[in-house]
Design a protein around this motif. Structure first.
Motif, PDB file in Angstrom:
ATOM      1  N   LYS A 102      -5.242  97.367  22.732  1.00  0.00           N
ATOM      2  CA  LYS A 102      -5.419  98.322  23.821  1.00  0.00           C
ATOM      3  C   LYS A 102      -6.795  98.961  23.680  1.00  0.00           C
ATOM      4  CE  LYS A 102      -2.605 101.554  21.125  1.00  0.00           C
ATOM      5  NZ  LYS A 102      -1.370 102.343  21.115  1.00  0.00           N
ATOM      6  N   PRO A 103      -7.466  99.231  24.791  1.00  0.00           N
ATOM      7  CA  PRO A 103      -8.811  99.804  24.727  1.00  0.00           C
ATOM      8  C   PRO A 103      -8.832 101.117  23.960  1.00  0.00           C
ATOM      9  CG  PRO A 103      -8.312  99.047  26.950  1.00  0.00           C
ATOM     10  CD  PRO A 103      -7.035  98.970  26.182  1.00  0.00           C
ATOM     11  N   PHE A 104      -9.864 101.265  23.139  1.00  0.00           N
ATOM     12  CA  PHE A 104     -10.048 102.513  22.405  1.00  0.00           C
ATOM     13  C   PHE A 104     -10.739 103.517  23.316  1.00  0.00           C
ATOM     14  CE2 PHE A 104     -13.019 105.130  19.861  1.00  0.00           C
ATOM     15  CZ  PHE A 104     -12.069 105.905  19.195  1.00  0.00           C
ATOM     16  N   VAL A 105     -10.145 104.694  23.449  1.00  0.00           N
ATOM     17  CA  VAL A 105     -10.717 105.759  24.284  1.00  0.00           C
ATOM     18  C   VAL A 105     -11.336 106.811  23.364  1.00  0.00           C
ATOM     19  CG1 VAL A 105     -10.263 107.527  26.013  1.00  0.00           C
ATOM     20  CG2 VAL A 105      -8.989 105.367  26.070  1.00  0.00           C
ATOM     21  N   PRO A 106     -12.649 106.994  23.437  1.00  0.00           N
ATOM     22  CA  PRO A 106     -13.305 107.977  22.561  1.00  0.00           C
ATOM     23  C   PRO A 106     -12.740 109.377  22.788  1.00  0.00           C
ATOM     24  CG  PRO A 106     -14.924 106.604  23.684  1.00  0.00           C
ATOM     25  CD  PRO A 106     -13.608 106.326  24.323  1.00  0.00           C
ATOM     26  N   PRO A 107     -12.606 110.162  21.728  1.00  0.00           N
ATOM     27  CA  PRO A 107     -12.078 111.525  21.864  1.00  0.00           C
ATOM     28  C   PRO A 107     -13.132 112.478  22.400  1.00  0.00           C
ATOM     29  CG  PRO A 107     -12.612 111.075  19.568  1.00  0.00           C
ATOM     30  CD  PRO A 107     -12.874 109.801  20.321  1.00  0.00           C
ATOM     31  N   MET A 108     -13.272 112.525  23.713  1.00  0.00           N
ATOM     32  CA  MET A 108     -14.257 113.430  24.307  1.00  0.00           C
ATOM     33  C   MET A 108     -13.731 113.973  25.619  1.00  0.00           C
ATOM     34  SD  MET A 108     -17.149 110.731  25.622  1.00  0.00           S
ATOM     35  CE  MET A 108     -16.735 109.307  26.638  1.00  0.00           C
TER      36      MET A 108
END
Length: 443
Positions: free
Chosen positions: A112-118
């Protein structure tokens, strides 16, 4: 025998096809959350660029095609439970739940795509590209967009950035590392690629992470390193994928540092449960340690091994070198094995040589420059190669993949026979020139 496969990507659908080739009678069921199957996500950027006319053109098979082969592909379902003791799989489809039994289970759950914590990643206009459905959303958004930011300068990020630029958008490609394609290229080679992208009008931002996205419901700007603001009508998160492991954990499979642990037959730690594709750890050929190889070519090779194993052939999946090749515009780039920096990180003293050559005989029309970098260990064994040119990169990367797999030294490769004709090579192939030069460092 009833085989249930969870996942309709390269690993899952190829496993089903290979099983059917070997066993004409086994029952095969593929469960996937996707609407379409049998397509290559690698082709999505080329549809977005207009090089490939339509997303329909990259779909090789339909569920009806598989039905004719005796493979039941059930789309748009979510697998919610695996019970490895009862040998059952439970899935939901349109609010209906169904539990089916299996004799053999293959987990091809992918990543699953990694979503940056921002801040701001949930704004409208922020996209990930993993499936055709994702690609269609981006294609629609492009029609009204003037500017775009692609964050993550791996292969897919570079290819998407170039596709958006080709469609007339003002494009920024950002990478938090100080170079692009850091897993496959050393910085001096990636700099060649950066220079080309910038010559095509793409703004490349390196070493500055996006710290937040700004907008009122819809993204409007990206903030780099808490300072610089860049306009963006759309943002593509090409920040990599992480293995989907929920079902593997449910089944009781052993999990490694990144993904599912399997043996060389693609068997997990749970009897009659197998795994292939992006959710699996592979064996590194050079170090012998575990690594990840989230490439379609790896998944397809694993699918052949698991199909043979399920049918009683006990086939092996060989260790990986993560060979890759890509093309943006007129430029091809490829790599196999270790970069010099990765070798150093793993306590290997690299002996390195970079040369410039030509793709054809010097006097033949349209000969193109070719940059080649060869990496050897302290004993002269080839452990890596990187190539950038406008043509004939893939076959040379394949040659070096074979050389590394066979454990050849630069001395041995320099004495091997290569074909020659002025339209396709120099009389001494660029690969030979490179290994001859690195060989001199051992004298």
């Amino acid at each position: 025998m009833k085989v249930v496969i969870v996942g309709g990507g390269a690993g899952g659908i190829s496993t089903a096809s290979n099983l059917r080739k070997i066993d004409k009678d086994c029952e095969i069921i593929v469960l996937t959350r996707d609407e379409k199957v049998a397509y290559s996500p690698c082709a999505i950027p080329y549809v977005l660029s207009g090089t490939i006319k339509s997303f329909d053109d990259i779909v090789m098979r339909t569920t009806e095609d598989y039905k004719k082969k005796g493979i039941d592909v059930i789309t748009e379902v979510e697998v919610t439970a695996v019970d490895s003791e009862k040998k059952t799989v439970t899935y939901e489809s349109k609010s209906k739940e169904k539990t089916i039994k299996y004799d053999k289970l293959v987990l091809a759950t992918g990543g699953k795509p990694f979503v940056p914590p921002m801040d701001g990643v949930d704004l409208d206009g922020v996209y990930q590209i993993r499936t055709i459905e994702d690609g269609i959303k981006v294609q629609e958004a492009m029609k009204d967009a003037k500017s775009a930011i692609v964050t993550g300068a791996g292969l897919i990020g570079i290819e998407i950035a170039f596709a958006l630029k080709k469609q007339g958008l003002n494009v920024t490609l950002s990478e938090m590392m100080p170079q692009i394609v850091p897993r496959s290229l050393d910085k001096d080679m990636s700099d060649i690629l950066v220079e080309y992208l910038e010559s095509e009008g793409i703004n490349v931002v390196l070493g500055k992470p996006i710290t937040k996205l700004i907008g009122d419901k819809k993204v409007e700007k990206a903030c780099f390193d808490d300072e610089e603001l860049v306009d963006a009508d759309m943002v593509i998160l090409a920040t990599g994928v992480r293995a989907e492991l929920d079902l593997a954990r449910m089944a009781g499979c052993e999990i490694g540092r990144w993904a599912i642990i399997t043996n060389r037959h693609m068997e997990t730690s749970v009897e009659d449960v197998y795994a292939v594709g992006d959710c699996v750890e592979s064996k590194d050929l050079i170090l012998g340690s575990n690594t990840i190889s989230q490439l379609g070519t790896t998944a397809v090779r694993q699918s052949k091994a698991v199909a043979r194993t399920i049918c009683g052939w006990r086939s092996n999946f060989n260790p990986v070198l993560n060979s890759m090749v890509s093309k943006v515009g007129n430029l091809e780039f490829g790599a196999v094995g270790y970069t010099s920096s990765f070798a150093q990180q793993n306590r290997i003293r690299p002996i390195v040589q970079k040369i410039e050559a030509l793709t054809r005989a010097r006097y033949y029309p349209n000969a193109k420059p070719m940059d080649i970098k060869v990496i050897c260990d302290s004993e002269g064994r080839i452990i890596g190669c990187q190539i950038i040119a406008e043509e004939r990169v893939a076959e040379r990367i394949d040659t070096m993949t074979l050389a590394i797999t066979e454990g050849l030294t630069c001395f041995e490769l320099s004495n091997m026979e290569f074909a020659y004709a002025p339209p396709v090579s120099m009389v001494t192939d660029p690969l030979i020139l490179a290994v001859e030069e690195v060989s001199k460092k051992f004298s």
